[in-house]
Design a protein around this motif. Structure first.
Motif, PDB file in Angstrom:
ATOM      1  N   ARG A   1       0.829  -1.211   0.000  1.00 18.86           N
ATOM      2  CA  ARG A   1       0.000   0.000   0.000  1.00 18.86           C
ATOM      3  C   ARG A   1       0.862   1.259   0.000  1.00 18.86           C
TER       4      ARG A   1
ATOM      5  N   GLU B   1      -3.090   5.150   0.556  1.00 20.48           N
ATOM      6  CA  GLU B   1      -3.962   3.970   0.638  1.00 20.48           C
ATOM      7  C   GLU B   1      -4.025   3.434   2.062  1.00 20.48           C
TER       8      GLU B   1
ATOM      9  N   TRP C   1      -7.430   3.126   4.146  1.00 23.51           N
ATOM     10  CA  TRP C   1      -7.873   1.846   4.721  1.00 23.51           C
ATOM     11  C   TRP C   1      -8.105   2.005   6.223  1.00 23.51           C
ATOM     12  N   TYR C   2      -7.184   2.676   6.903  1.00 18.63           N
ATOM     13  CA  TYR C   2      -7.292   2.789   8.356  1.00 18.63           C
ATOM     14  C   TYR C   2      -8.513   3.608   8.762  1.00 18.63           C
TER      15      TYR C   2
ATOM     16  N   ARG D   1     -11.242   4.008   7.328  1.00 18.35           N
ATOM     17  CA  ARG D   1     -12.482   3.243   7.122  1.00 18.35           C
ATOM     18  C   ARG D   1     -12.760   2.307   8.299  1.00 18.35           C
ATOM     19  N   GLN D   2     -11.689   1.901   9.026  1.00 18.60           N
ATOM     20  CA  GLN D   2     -11.854   0.956  10.138  1.00 18.60           C
ATOM     21  C   GLN D   2     -12.186   1.643  11.463  1.00 18.60           C
TER      22      GLN D   2
END
Length: 235
Positions: free
Chosen positions: A2, A6, A10-11, A13-14
């Motif tokens: 990544r 990115e 990604w993080y 979104r969590q």
């Protein structure tokens, strides 16, 4: 592999704090966020510093502490992935605590203005943030009560049980606390001296309540530790 962008995307979104916001807003936050890396023991914020950013722990752990005039440390909280600090900057204040990397740590830093922009569209984020702060306050109140009514064995037993609940890994010998804690760290969390903590841990070990696995503590008997907590023997 990544890219950094990115990885931020990604993080974010969590993170429960941002649940329900649109992909476009997550993308915008990822562009605005800055990743900052700290090694264990590195100071992130001091009480004298004013910050214009709110921080989310991406990786590792962070400790919040207060220091007495003679330099004695009291660890107030350990934060891990998904936890937030610096929230007082949202109301023009400051954390007024010493913030330090407890492990090698990566933080996601957002400017106050960028956070405001998302909150204006999603006020429920403020409620989630208040929930996180309320849990931290609840824990602080519990620790104050323990300081007032329990001796060092009870305070240490209570701390070990909390650590086991949050960081515990079950194994054949019991619940291993997957956290590197020195005797001084434990002392700083319960308002005791390192020597006293070492002595009480030795007693717990002799009585079969805990054992030591390299740098980790293993809880052998949570029930008996609970009994120590409820004994309420003053120091």
């Amino acid at each position: 592999m990544r890219s950094e962008h990115e990885g931020k995307l990604w993080y974010l979104r969590q993170v429960d704090l941002f649940e329900g916001i649109s992909e476009e807003e997550v993308e915008r936050l990822a562009r605005q966020a800055v990743l900052r890396k700290y090694t264990r023991g590195e100071v992130i914020l001091s009480p004298e510093e004013s910050s214009e950013r709110i921080y989310i722990v991406k990786k590792g752990r962070v400790k919040l502490s207060k220091y007495s005039p003679d330099g004695k440390e009291q660890i107030l909280a350990l934060l891990q992935s998904g936890d937030v600090f610096g929230a007082f900057t949202l109301v023009g204040g400051r954390e007024n605590v010493h913030v330090e990397a407890f492990e090698d740590t990566v933080l996601c830093a957002l400017r106050r203005e960028d956070f405001y922009a998302v909150v204006r569209e999603h006020p429920e984020i403020v409620l989630r943030l208040l929930g996180l702060l309320a849990k931290r306050l609840q824990r602080a109140e519990q620790e104050i009560e323990e300081l007032a009514f329990q001796g060092v064995p009870g305070r240490l037993a209570s701390l070990l049980l909390r650590m086991a609940q949050e960081y515990g890994e079950r194994g054949p010998d019991g619940i291993r606390i997957a956290l590197r804690l020195t005797h001084q760290d434990l002392a700083n969390m319960i308002g005791a001296t390192r020597e006293t903590v070492t002595s009480v841990l030795g007693k717990f070990k002799r009585e079969g309540l805990v054992l030591f696995d390299r740098k980790n503590i293993v809880i052998r008997s949570p029930e008996r530790l609970e009994a120590v907590v409820h004994a309420r023997i003053p120091s």
